[in-house]
Design a protein around this motif. Structure first.
Motif, PDB file in Angstrom:
ATOM      1  N   SER A 102       0.919  -1.033  -0.106  1.00 20.87           N
ATOM      2  CA  SER A 102       0.041  -0.456   0.178  1.00 20.87           C
ATOM      3  C   SER A 102       1.221   1.403   0.017  1.00 20.87           C
ATOM      4  N   ASP A 203      -6.370   5.176   4.277  1.00 21.74           N
ATOM      5  CA  ASP A 203      -5.094   3.839   4.612  1.00 21.74           C
ATOM      6  C   ASP A 203      -5.708   2.745   5.283  1.00 21.74           C
ATOM      7  N   SER A 234      -4.310  -3.554   2.426  1.00 20.02           N
ATOM      8  CA  SER A 234      -3.040  -4.404   2.390  1.00 20.02           C
ATOM      9  C   SER A 234      -3.237  -5.775   2.894  1.00 20.02           C
ATOM     10  N   SER A 236      -0.256  -7.213   3.665  1.00 17.52           N
ATOM     11  CA  SER A 236       1.262  -7.349   4.732  1.00 17.52           C
ATOM     12  C   SER A 236       1.188  -7.827   6.230  1.00 17.52           C
ATOM     13  N   LYS A 237       0.016  -6.832   7.113  1.00 14.63           N
ATOM     14  CA  LYS A 237       0.291  -7.019   8.747  1.00 14.63           C
ATOM     15  C   LYS A 237      -1.057  -8.244   8.476  1.00 14.63           C
TER      16      LYS A 237
HETATM   17  C1  LIG Z   1      -0.035   3.060   8.434  1.00 17.24           C
HETATM   18  C2  LIG Z   1       0.565   1.763   7.021  1.00 17.24           C
HETATM   19  N1  LIG Z   1       0.512   2.350   6.072  1.00 17.24           N
HETATM   20  C3  LIG Z   1       0.136   1.452   4.732  1.00 17.24           C
HETATM   21  C4  LIG Z   1       2.075   0.648   5.427  1.00 17.24           C
HETATM   22  C5  LIG Z   1       2.546   0.159   4.135  1.00 17.24           C
HETATM   23  O1  LIG Z   1       2.285  -1.242   4.299  1.00 17.24           O
HETATM   24  P1  LIG Z   1       2.493  -2.188   2.900  1.00 17.24           P
HETATM   25  O2  LIG Z   1       3.213  -1.443   2.215  1.00 17.24           O
HETATM   26  O3  LIG Z   1       3.710  -2.698   3.236  1.00 17.24           O
HETATM   27  O4  LIG Z   1       1.389  -2.738   2.226  1.00 17.24           O
HETATM   28  C6  LIG Z   1       2.076   1.226   6.770  1.00 17.24           C
HETATM   29  C7  LIG Z   1       3.909  -0.030   7.044  1.00 17.24           C
HETATM   30  O5  LIG Z   1       4.084   0.126   7.973  1.00 17.24           O
HETATM   31  C8  LIG Z   1       1.431   1.822   7.872  1.00 17.24           C
HETATM   32  O6  LIG Z   1       2.028   1.862   8.585  1.00 17.24           O
END
Ligand SMILES: Cc1ncc(COP(=O)(O)O)c(C=O)c1O
Length: 387
Positions: A102, A203, A234, A236-237
């Protein structure tokens, strides 16, 4: 030969986390048993079914060609189905774009819409990419929206000078404050954006990391949001795959189209195999309820959170238990750099709040992405330090 950076690059502040990583390396080189509670990268592994899916999809030779810039149709379909299951929001495939994380989408969204000199409303404190990777690198002007404790770390829309603002970033569950919001606030945000003709970039990267029954909403659940908003989500988390770089943006068709246009000129989208993995990962949701592995993950995280919050309260830094994210945002009652340096002296690395913006001063962000025994050890060191 000497090469000059572009002015916009010179305007970037130093990347905070790089500085912290450097300090941590130095401490480790000195032989200190350092406990890093500073970087927001999950220590827990991806669920086994995601690892298996990765192996399978990488092994498929058909998955190594260019992707569609907007993302593969089955990926976009899987995202649309996930939005329906998770948020009861109807979206079409052309309202979805696949992202290389993201972070990339947040930066490229500004590239699509922000002209030099345009004002961009960014929360303060905040994830630094909104002001830096996004706004400054588009020669825009970042206008801070203070997130104050007395307002529940939400911006006060009545106090914002919206004139000539082109774009606004909002992020809940929030990094770094871990604040969460309800739909009433999201409705106000959509109305503010609509009344002032502002693009709302929401976000929602932490939507799935939540505790005690809290379920983070999507901005797209609000009536009228589809007219003004694009939401970043995302894997990711959610699936502990931060390094695999797979995420998506969803929402207003023009906004998704603008972002896709930039991506078609810049990166051509995430690898097809990560998109195929994402299809399988998102299918783990059978309803709005989180799948079993996620419930377990969030249970582990919430136990660590409780240990940390209890310790901080005991040594005179009471803070609320966050309902989401893996951050504790603690009022450190003074200079945040000094507080972080003090903790570093006992081998505990945390992030000084001022690194997230002027209004982060007086706070520190403590991450619970370390195993429970390390959190307990860190808590013991903190107890000794302050008692
Ligand atoms: C608030 C927030 N948005 C977006 C991201 C980006 O995540 P990613 O690029 O892995 O999807 C992070 C990563 O730490 C985050 O803390």
């Amino acid at each position: 030969m000497k090469f000059e950076f572009a002015d916009r690059v010179n305007r970037l502040p130093p990347y905070l986390f790089a500085e912290i990583e450097k300090q941590i390396k130095e401490k480790k080189a000195q032989g200190v048993d350092l406990i890093s509670l500073s970087i927001g990268d999950p220590d827990l592994p991806p669920p086994p079914f995601v690892v298996e899916a990765l192996k399978e999809e990488v092994a498929n030779v058909k998955n190594h060609n260019y992707s569609f810039s907007q993302g593969e149709p089955d990926f976009r379909q899987a995202v649309a189905e996930w939005y329906k299951k998770r948020f009861n929001v109807d979206i079409a495939q052309d309202q979805v774009v696949a992202l290389l994380g993201s972070k990339e989408g947040i930066a490229n969204a500004a590239r699509a819409f922000v002209n030099p000199g345009d004002r961009v409303l960014v929360p303060d404190p905040a994830y630094p990419v909104y002001a830096n990777g996004s706004t400054i690198l588009c020669d825009g002007e970042a206008v801070p929206m203070p997130l104050l404790e007395e307002n529940g770390f939400k911006p006060d829309f009545d106090a914002i000078k919206a004139k000539k603002a082109k774009m606004m970033f909002l992020n809940y569950p929030n990094n770094p404050t871990s604040a969460t919001v309800d739909k009433k606030f999201l409705k106000e945000a959509v109305e503010f954006a609509r009344d002032n003709n502002i693009i709302l970039c929401y976000d929602n990267a932490y939507s799935e990391v939540s505790y005690d029954g809290y379920k983070a909403p999507s901005i797209l659940e609000v009536d009228g949001a589809m007219d003004v908003a694009i939401e970043f989500s995302s894997l990711s988390k959610t699936f502990n795959i931060t390094g695999d770089r797979i995420a998506f943006a969803v929402g207003n068709k023009q906004l998704v189209g603008g972002l896709t246009k930039i991506k078609s000129q810049v990166d051509s989208g995430p690898p097809v195999y990560t998109q195929k993995v994402a299809v399988k990962a998102l299918a783990a949701y059978k309803s709005a309820e989180p799948p079993e592995f996620l419930k377990k993950n969030n249970q582990i995280l919430s136990e660590r959170r409780d240990t940390l919050v209890e310790c901080l309260g005991d040594v005179g830094f009471p803070c609320e238990k966050p309902k989401a994210t893996f951050y504790v945002w603690v009022n450190c009652k003074g200079d945040s750099m000094e507080f972080a340096a003090k903790l570093l002296s006992v081998g505990v690395a945390v992030t000084p709040g001022v690194g997230f913006g002027k209004h982060g001063e007086g706070y520190a962000r403590i991450t619970f992405t370390q195993p429970k025994e390390r959190i307990i050890e860190a808590s013991e060191r903190i107890r000794k330090l302050f008692k």
